[in-house]
Design an enzyme around this catalytic site. Structure first.
Site, PDB file in Angstrom:
ATOM      1  CG  HIS B  67     -35.255 -12.369 101.014  1.00 44.94           C
ATOM      2  ND1 HIS B  67     -34.492 -13.095 101.898  1.00 44.94           N
ATOM      3  CD2 HIS B  67     -35.985 -13.291 100.337  1.00 44.94           C
ATOM      4  CE1 HIS B  67     -34.749 -14.383 101.753  1.00 44.94           C
ATOM      5  NE2 HIS B  67     -35.664 -14.530 100.820  1.00 44.94           N
ATOM      6  CG  HIS B  69     -39.535 -15.534  97.096  1.00 40.90           C
ATOM      7  ND1 HIS B  69     -38.555 -16.416  96.728  1.00 40.90           N
ATOM      8  CD2 HIS B  69     -39.312 -15.240  98.397  1.00 40.90           C
ATOM      9  CE1 HIS B  69     -37.767 -16.652  97.776  1.00 40.90           C
ATOM     10  NE2 HIS B  69     -38.205 -15.948  98.802  1.00 40.90           N
ATOM     11  NE  ARG B  71     -43.711 -17.765  94.961  1.00 38.08           N
ATOM     12  CZ  ARG B  71     -42.852 -18.183  95.880  1.00 38.08           C
ATOM     13  NH1 ARG B  71     -41.633 -18.551  95.536  1.00 38.08           N
ATOM     14  NH2 ARG B  71     -43.194 -18.239  97.145  1.00 38.08           N
ATOM     15  CG  HIS B 185     -32.628 -20.761 103.746  1.00 38.10           C
ATOM     16  ND1 HIS B 185     -33.882 -20.230 103.594  1.00 38.10           N
ATOM     17  CD2 HIS B 185     -32.722 -21.648 104.761  1.00 38.10           C
ATOM     18  CE1 HIS B 185     -34.702 -20.778 104.473  1.00 38.10           C
ATOM     19  NE2 HIS B 185     -34.032 -21.643 105.210  1.00 38.10           N
ATOM     20  CG  HIS B 238     -34.794 -15.568 105.940  1.00 37.30           C
ATOM     21  ND1 HIS B 238     -33.823 -16.481 106.244  1.00 37.30           N
ATOM     22  CD2 HIS B 238     -35.224 -15.880 104.696  1.00 37.30           C
ATOM     23  CE1 HIS B 238     -33.677 -17.317 105.236  1.00 37.30           C
ATOM     24  NE2 HIS B 238     -34.506 -16.964 104.279  1.00 37.30           N
ATOM     25  CG  ASP B 311     -38.611 -14.844 102.741  1.00 36.60           C
ATOM     26  OD1 ASP B 311     -38.619 -15.049 101.513  1.00 36.60           O
ATOM     27  OD2 ASP B 311     -38.415 -15.750 103.574  1.00 36.60           O
ATOM     28  CG  PHE B 329     -41.920 -23.934 104.398  1.00 40.47           C
ATOM     29  CD1 PHE B 329     -42.002 -23.916 105.785  1.00 40.47           C
ATOM     30  CD2 PHE B 329     -41.558 -25.113 103.777  1.00 40.47           C
ATOM     31  CE1 PHE B 329     -41.729 -25.058 106.536  1.00 40.47           C
ATOM     32  CE2 PHE B 329     -41.280 -26.267 104.512  1.00 40.47           C
ATOM     33  CZ  PHE B 329     -41.367 -26.240 105.897  1.00 40.47           C
TER      34      PHE B 329
END
Lengths: 308, 426
Positions: B67, B69, B71, B185, B238, B311, B329
């Site tokens: 997990h 990111h 971008r 999520h 998460h 995350d 966030f």
């Protein structure tokens, strides 16, 4: 003063709140003179940064500054470069670069005044940060209680209305508890925070209980947008349950001092007959607002406290 | 970080070889030749060969994070596949799964192919997770088969919960044909409302809108019930709350296809950390109360959670300098992960390493045995006992948004070997 800024009352020293209130009374005397001006803050520059609409708080601060002979500049979000995409940080650093002594800020976001202290060296006074705190309102409320009762300690104060979204309620709770008053909150279950236990206050949903108990009640403005979001079903029902009416007050055979931070929704949370009645000290609050803010500005910008 | 090509032959000498698959730990050398495992545990290694002295260090599988990111495409100012890879190497990760909330989102076979091709040049293995629904809008399913055939390893709408239970049911049913996990999520959006942090005493004092634990627990339970009915793979990302963890613990007994992850920051911090409105603690789902944190640690130890996932969510300094209300966030987490979880979980190393290696690989269907002779070298070499302060200079991500800066951690990654390169973190 132990703290450089006035961001909130949660962590503010009780003795400094007392000093502010004492000093406010000496400025009250200035406000009663034909020439209502003293040179206390001559040469000091104060910026009023208003990121959220406000009429009375801004005017109250501005008058307080003018009575103290400070130079003031007003800045409101609608007239600012924020609309052109400039960041909050750049905006405030630009203002500070022009050599200012204090910033009075109203902002819609909780924590915004603490945030501001990271970017400026000037003294920061919180004039309301979202649903967090409104310390100058609580101080003027306590000044008004002191004026009316001669003390704050031992008083029973009810706070009625939308506690969950109220910065006035939070600052009042912290300030009143610090000065030894007892506090009872009253409002619909949906507008009293679920996690209120740690605030060491009484809670009721029965208006008669708080009216029966309190020496004074602070009636909060109910924001009608809360109704659209389902926190209460209608103005009629709110008024039936929590509206301060003459009929309601007559049921209680004692004098209850009525306060309201304004602006009022007459006929909703408070009736005109109550707001304009002899037990209301709402306009005294307004005058004490100027005196209290004079005291705050004066003391935070280096003046010595007055001991009554 | 010194990132070099592996020499023709490399001897990792004198370390403790900890195989998280078997749980066995042996002293000896690991020899890598032509980027492949040549031998494990032998004493060998002739003079003149390139050696790394691993005495006092532990040689184990490369870490896997399901997990993150990165971008790209769209917000290359925050992170790219290349910069994210370096952050991964710094954290001991050789394999990561990237979430599809890019701009545009990874919701088509073409966009999956784009990142798979770009990822080939990166020094870690990067696997895309495809969106469950078109545009992550929670309505129409994406071309699941085509997305998977281009290389997606799982399906998720990332931070956007699939609110419509019927859509979630269809997603689980349809995806079950391909034996890939669906990741949702898990937050009830109505109950979460505009919550910015955990709803509790702290949020009440700060005047920040609260996000109740129940918003998570209810959605997790809905997803678990659906997955149980269909008996298909559901991965819960998460988890933050005691009640969410309890739901997973209970439902895992009924469906062996359920897996779940927890992040280092939810194990490390509680909502008291937000008292100064530090936007680096603003994450979704939120950091919860101390009781939740303790229950999450228990749930790691009793096997309720299969893996640790960071995350890793990079954001620019400018965005995080906004007020708490306006800041985005997320926090980055790859570089600080091992030192944080090793410190806070305080559990036997071989058990902890499972949560970073074998278990996340199993969730995603990756090869689990990295010490097989002949397999491409994907190894991490750690000093599990070193105490150190996490500093900005330890960050290789393009972003800096982490509250771990200044925290004392325990356990440090020393070398990461991945895709023919070795990163020296000294």
């Amino acid at each position: 003063m132990q703290e450089k800024h006035l961001l909130g009352l949660e962590h503010y020293p009780a003795e400094d709140i007392v000093s502010i209130i004492d000093t406010a009374f000496s400025f009250r005397e200035v406000l009663d003179r034909p020439i209502k001006k003293v040179p206390s803050l001559q040469g000091k520059t104060i910026v009023n940064l208003f990121f959220e609409n406000s009429t009375r708080t801004r005017i109250s601060f501005e008058l307080a500054q003018k009575r103290l002979s400070a130079d003031t500049v007003n800045f409101s979000a609608s007239s600012s470069s924020l609309k052109k995409g400039e960041s909050f940080k750049d905006t405030v650093q630009n203002i500070e670069a022009m050599k200012i002594d204090a910033v009075v800020m109203r902002h819609p976001d909780p924590g915004a005044s603490l945030h501001l202290t990271k970017y400026v060296d000037a003294v920061v006074i919180n004039a309301g940060d979202g649903t967090h705190e409104h310390p100058t309102q609580a101080i003027l409320d306590m000044t008004s209680l002191q004026e009316r009762f001669g003390k704050v300690k031992g008083l029973r104060i009810g706070i009625i209305g939308d506690i969950a979204h109220s910065r006035v309620a939070r600052s009042n709770i912290y300030g009143l508890k610090k000065l030894g008053a007892d506090v009872m909150l009253c409002g619909p279950t949906t507008l009293i925070p679920h996690h209120i236990d740690s605030f060491d206050v009484r809670v009721t949903h029965d208006l008669d209980e708080v009216l029966d108990w309190a020496d004074a009640v602070n009636v909060l403005r109910i924001q009608l947008e809360r109704m659209d979001r389902g926190f209460f079903p209608s103005v009629r029902e709110y008024r039936n349950l929590f509206g301060i009416t003459s009929e309601r007050l007559k049921k209680h055979k004692k004098e209850i001092v009525i306060m309201h931070p304004g602006p009022m929704n007459r006929g909703v949370e408070i009736d005109s007959s109550v707001a304009d009645g002899k037990e209301a000290i709402i306009l005294d609050q307004v005058l004490n607002g100027v005196a209290s803010r004079m005291a705050i500005l004066y003391l935070l910008l280096g003046g010595k406290p007055e001991n009554n | 970080m010194n990132l070099k090509k592996l020499p023709k032959k490399l001897v990792l000498q004198g370390g403790t070889i900890l195989d998280p698959l078997s749980g066995r730990s042996t002293k000896g050398n690991v020899v890598i030749e032509h980027n492949k495992i040549k031998s494990v545990g032998s004493a060998g290694g002739a003079k003149g060969e390139t050696m790394i002295d691993c005495s006092g260090l532990v040689i184990t599988h490369g870490f896997c994070d399901v997990h993150v990111h990165f971008r790209e495409p769209g917000r290359e100012d925050k992170e790219t596949l290349q910069t994210g890879s370096r952050a991964a190497l710094a954290g001991g990760f050789t394999r990561v799964c990237i979430m599809p909330n890019t701009s545009p989102p990874l919701d088509s076979p073409e966009s999956i192919r784009f990142v798979v091709e770009k990822a080939e040049e990166c020094p870690v293995h990067i696997h895309p997770i495809g969106a469950v629904t078109k545009g992550q809008k929670g309505k129409e399913l994406t071309e699941v088969q085509a997305i998977i055939s281009e290389g997606a390893v799982a399906l998720s709408d990332d931070g956007l919960p699939i609110s419509d239970a019927q859509v979630m049911r269809l997603a689980l049913e349809y995806t079950s044909m391909f034996d890939k996990p669906v990741i949702n999520h898990a937050e009830d959006e109505c109950l979460r409302n505009n919550g910015l942090m955990h709803e509790g005493e702290i949020s009440t004092r700060l005047g920040l809108a609260g996000n109740p634990s129940l918003a998570e627990a209810i959605m997790i339970q809905r997803d678990l019930e659906l997955a149980n009915m269909i008996q298909t793979k559901l991965h819960v990302p998460h988890v933050t709350s005691a009640s969410g963890a309890a739901n997973i613990r209970r439902m895992k007994k009924l469906n062996s296809n359920i897996t779940a992850e927890v992040t280092p920051h939810h194990l490390f911090f509680n909502d008291q950390a937000l008292l100064e409105y530090n936007t680096n603690f603003k994450v979704a789902p939120p950091i919860r109360a101390e009781n939740d944190r303790k229950e999450l640690i228990k749930a790691v130890k009793d096997g309720t959670f299969d893996c640790i996932a960071t995350d890793h969510a990079p954001h620019t300094i400018e965005e995080k300098e906004a007020t708490f209300e306006l800041a985005p966030f997320g926090m980055i987490g790859l570089e600080s992960c091992f030192g944080a979880v090793n410190k806070v979980l305080d559990m036997p190393l071989k058990e902890l390493l499972k949560l970073l290696t074998v278990n996340p690989r199993r969730v995603m269907g990756f090869e689990e045995d990295l010490f097989t002779i002949g397999c491409a070298a994907e190894l991490t070499i750690i000093d599990p006992d070193q105490e150190w302060i996490f500093k900005e200079q330890n960050i290789y991500s393009k972003s800096r948004n982490t509250p771990f800066i200044g925290e004392k951690l325990k356990g440090k990654v020393r070398f990461t070997i991945s895709k023919g390169s070795i990163a020296d973190l000294k």
